[in-house]
Design an enzyme around this catalytic site. Structure first.
Site, PDB file in Angstrom:
ATOM      1  N   HIS A   6       0.815  -1.221   0.000  1.00 53.88           N
ATOM      2  CA  HIS A   6       0.000   0.000   0.000  1.00 53.88           C
ATOM      3  C   HIS A   6       0.845   1.265   0.000  1.00 53.88           C
ATOM      4  CE1 HIS A   6      -4.080  -1.703   0.710  1.00 53.88           C
ATOM      5  NE2 HIS A   6      -3.334  -2.755   0.975  1.00 53.88           N
ATOM      6  N   ASP A  49       3.494   9.385  -0.968  1.00 52.49           N
ATOM      7  CA  ASP A  49       2.318   8.612  -0.547  1.00 52.49           C
ATOM      8  C   ASP A  49       2.106   7.489  -1.544  1.00 52.49           C
ATOM      9  OD1 ASP A  49       0.044   8.058   0.977  1.00 52.49           O
ATOM     10  OD2 ASP A  49      -0.577  10.156   1.036  1.00 52.49           O
TER      11      ASP A  49
HETATM   12  C1  GDG Z   1      -2.163   3.861   3.247  1.00 51.81           C
HETATM   13  C2  GDG Z   1      -1.133   4.521   2.308  1.00 51.81           C
HETATM   14  C3  GDG Z   1      -2.834   4.464   0.486  1.00 51.81           C
HETATM   15  C4  GDG Z   1      -8.377  10.180   7.650  1.00 51.81           C
HETATM   16  N1  GDG Z   1      -8.658  10.943   8.724  1.00 51.81           N
HETATM   17  C5  GDG Z   1      -9.866  10.560   9.145  1.00 51.81           C
HETATM   18  C6  GDG Z   1     -10.306   9.541   8.311  1.00 51.81           C
HETATM   19  N2  GDG Z   1      -9.387   9.326   7.411  1.00 51.81           N
HETATM   20  C7  GDG Z   1      -9.522   8.341   6.314  1.00 51.81           C
HETATM   21  C8  GDG Z   1      -9.614   9.020   4.967  1.00 51.81           C
HETATM   22  C9  GDG Z   1      -9.113   7.920   4.047  1.00 51.81           C
HETATM   23  C10 GDG Z   1      -8.093   7.211   4.928  1.00 51.81           C
HETATM   24  O1  GDG Z   1      -8.405   7.514   6.283  1.00 51.81           O
HETATM   25  C11 GDG Z   1      -6.673   7.713   4.669  1.00 51.81           C
HETATM   26  O2  GDG Z   1      -6.205   7.105   3.528  1.00 51.81           O
HETATM   27  P1  GDG Z   1      -4.888   7.574   2.779  1.00 51.81           P
HETATM   28  O3  GDG Z   1      -4.858   6.868   1.508  1.00 51.81           O
HETATM   29  O4  GDG Z   1      -4.940   9.051   2.650  1.00 51.81           O
HETATM   30  O5  GDG Z   1      -3.654   7.263   3.717  1.00 51.81           O
HETATM   31  P2  GDG Z   1      -3.019   6.114   4.693  1.00 51.81           P
HETATM   32  O6  GDG Z   1      -3.835   5.946   5.925  1.00 51.81           O
HETATM   33  O7  GDG Z   1      -1.614   6.540   4.901  1.00 51.81           O
HETATM   34  O8  GDG Z   1      -3.082   4.748   3.862  1.00 51.81           O
HETATM   35  C12 GDG Z   1      -1.847   5.337   1.252  1.00 51.81           C
HETATM   36  C13 GDG Z   1      -3.732   3.709   1.439  1.00 51.81           C
HETATM   37  O9  GDG Z   1      -2.973   2.987   2.420  1.00 51.81           O
HETATM   38  C14 GDG Z   1      -4.620   2.709   0.697  1.00 51.81           C
HETATM   39  O10 GDG Z   1      -3.880   1.827  -0.052  1.00 51.81           O
HETATM   40  O11 GDG Z   1      -3.638   5.279  -0.337  1.00 51.81           O
HETATM   41  O12 GDG Z   1      -0.896   5.872   0.332  1.00 51.81           O
HETATM   42  O13 GDG Z   1      -0.231   5.342   3.054  1.00 51.81           O
HETATM   43  O14 GDG Z   1     -10.129   7.018   3.741  1.00 51.81           O
HETATM   44  O15 GDG Z   1     -10.918   9.433   4.752  1.00 51.81           O
HETATM   45  N3  GDG Z   1     -11.473   8.918   8.457  1.00 51.81           N
HETATM   46  C15 GDG Z   1     -12.254   9.323   9.500  1.00 51.81           C
HETATM   47  N4  GDG Z   1     -11.883  10.312  10.344  1.00 51.81           N
HETATM   48  C16 GDG Z   1     -10.701  10.967  10.209  1.00 51.81           C
HETATM   49  O16 GDG Z   1     -10.379  11.867  10.986  1.00 51.81           O
HETATM   50  N5  GDG Z   1     -13.417   8.705   9.696  1.00 51.81           N
END
Ligand code: GDG
Length: 472
Positions: free
Chosen positions: A160, A368
């Site tokens: 990921h 990322d």
């Molecule tokens: C890893 C990789 C890759 C965030 N703050 C809150 C919240 N979130 C949710 C967002 C989104 C998720 O969490 C974050 O996803 P990301 O993709 O931005 O980042 P990582 O957590 O680092 O994920 C990344 C991912 O895996 C998938 O393969 O894209 O590159 O690092 O869904 O909405 N959700 C809630 N409250 C928050 O305060 N409910």
């Protein structure tokens, strides 16, 4: 039909919502297919606790169509495997942050021990025709450990987070062992073409693997297929969430509260890879150079707490708090606060309303794997009056989203100019960009990701030479 067995460090009830890209994506996959989800329970057995030296028992829980099986970790294993090797070595190095890596020799043994424990506990639960899908950097050697126990099932792996170029990867003591372990899988998937190309250069130059064409590589008596499978979101589910009462209510409230302002939004786990201090500096630059933005632009930054027991995370928290404080101190007015910063997790049902009420989203990670917030923002927009996505060129998502305003987050001035452009973008251009972006989001959604990966895994030729897989 084969049963799907998903293995990841953490397991979550797929019917509940959580913060974190992997949990969100896997919950969506498993809710559709059913099957087994195996991983760490999140609980730690302290040294004084009973049974510290025995294998921990498994906890089983049926969550709708999905059987969740978890195990606890003892403190020593947890600290070496999770805090040490996974989040103190692999996470920083894979995000190009050699300066933050802590190459303590003890960590790798704990990482290996926990992967062996996972294999030992999972193997007896497996059926012959299961398809096993292992997720992320915590579990790179899992297939090798399963193979050593005689498991011959199809096993796929998805990373990921980014995979750095060979010379950065080679800074990890034991990097050759890690990459060799990937050859125990039948299919290895990456988020972007860039990550996939780093894998190809590494296996060619460091492991002298033979290129069999069509993404297949041969080395260590095994053939592995590799490719890019950019993860998507569940567009229908997120649209429904946007139109649900809580989503609408949040939207209405934000519109009322900020009727005289243009909202900018950032939603991230509080992690040094997300470029939060750089984003704040760019926002400060915007305010410095463009006085007309005073009183009109408000940035809402949600930084959900994450890995607070890893030391680098405390540093980023302090830096961010001090930057937000100084921006508000220097630019704020009695009736206008430029930055509203929250170190809290916001309920998932409220996120789409917040996205939709915002004119601009700032998604500016330094590195990322993908970044799902960029995708959620686009899906939550009103197509008639959509907001603008300012996206880092270093997010995996940038490969699929060229219609966003792509920025280099290290370049404060250029990022500030892009934010300014986004705030002023005429409706017609916003619509055009949004239309192209939403089309891609629909086409390459989470179902496409899951189906394409699993179809490729089913077809991947597991070409054994008759030599059994030897323990690494
Ligand atoms: C890893 C990789 C890759 C965030 N703050 C809150 C919240 N979130 C949710 C967002 C989104 C998720 O969490 C974050 O996803 P990301 O993709 O931005 O980042 P990582 O957590 O680092 O994920 C990344 C991912 O895996 C998938 O393969 O894209 O590159 O690092 O869904 O909405 N959700 C809630 N409250 C928050 O305060 N409910």
């Amino acid at each position: 039909m084969s049963r799907l067995v998903v293995v990841s460090n953490r397991v979550a009830d797929p019917r509940k919502t959580s913060a974190g890209g992997l949990a969100v994506a896997l919950a969506e996959v498993l809710n559709n297919t059913g099957g087994l989800w195996f991983g760490w329970s999140g609980k730690i057995i302290e040294p004084s606790g009973e049974g510290t030296h025995r294998d921990p028992p498994l906890h089983t829980h049926q969550a709708g169509p999905v059987k969740l099986v978890t195990l606890d970790l003892n403190r020593e294993d947890h600290d070496a495997y999770y805090l040490g090797y996974s989040n103190g070595v692999l996470w920083p190095v894979f995000h190009y942050r050699l300066d933050l890596a802590d190459f303590d020799a003890g960590y790798i043994a704990g990482y290996r021990r926990v992967n062996q424990l996972f294999a030992r506990k999972l193997a007896p639960l497996l059926r012959e025709d299961d398809i096993i899908w292992v997720h992320d950097y915590h579990l790179i050697p899992l297939a090798a450990e399963l193979r050593a126990l005689g498991c011959n099932q199809r096993i796929g792996f998805f990373l990921h987070i980014p995979l750095p170029p060979p010379l950065i990867l080679a800074a990890i003591p034991g990097h050759d062992w890690l990459i060799r372990a990937l050859f125990a899988y039948d299919l290895v998937g990456f988020q972007s073409n860039a990550d996939h190309s780093h894998f190809c250069s590494y296996v060619q130059t460091e492991a002298h693997a033979q290129n069999l064409g069509e993404g297949r590589w041969r080395a260590f008596n095994r053939t592995v297929q590799a490719g890019a499978f950019p993860i998507g979101i569940d567009v229908e589910e997120f649209t429904a969430l946007t139109n649900a009462p809580e989503g609408r209510d949040m939207y209405e409230r934000m519109r009322r509260e900020y009727s005289r302002r243009k909202l900018l939004v950032g939603v991230d786990r509080l992690d040094y890879s997300k470029g939060l201090p750089q984003r704040m500096r760019a926002f400060r630059e915007l305010l410095t150079r463009n006085p007309e933005t005073h009183r009109s632009a408000t940035l809402i930054q949600i930084a959900s707490p994450s890995r607070e027991d890893v030391s680098a995370y405390g540093d980023i928290l302090h830096e961010l708090e001090s930057l937000c404080g100084s921006i508000n101190g220097n630019f704020g007015e009695l009736d206008w606060m430029p930055v509203r910063y929250m170190h809290r997790t916001v309920a998932r049902a409220r996120l789409p309303g917040l996205y939709r009420a915002s004119r601009v989203a700032l998604v500016t990670p330094l590195r990322d794997g993908m970044n799902l917030v960029a995708k959620e923002f686009v899906v939550a927009q009103d197509p008639q009056d959509p907001g603008v996505l300012v996206l880092s060129r270093f997010a995996g998502a940038a490969e699929q989203m060229p219609e966003a305003l792509l920025v280099n987050p290290y370049d404060t001035e250029a990022t500030a100019s892009a934010i300014h452009l986004a705030l002023q973008m005429p409706l017609e251009e916003r619509r055009e960009r949004h239309e192209a972006l939403i089309k891609t989001m629909r086409r390459f959604d989470v179902h496409w990701w899951c189906d394409t990966f699993l179809e490729t895994l089913a077809k991947a030729q597991a070409e054994e030479t008759g030599t059994p897989w030897l323990r690494l």
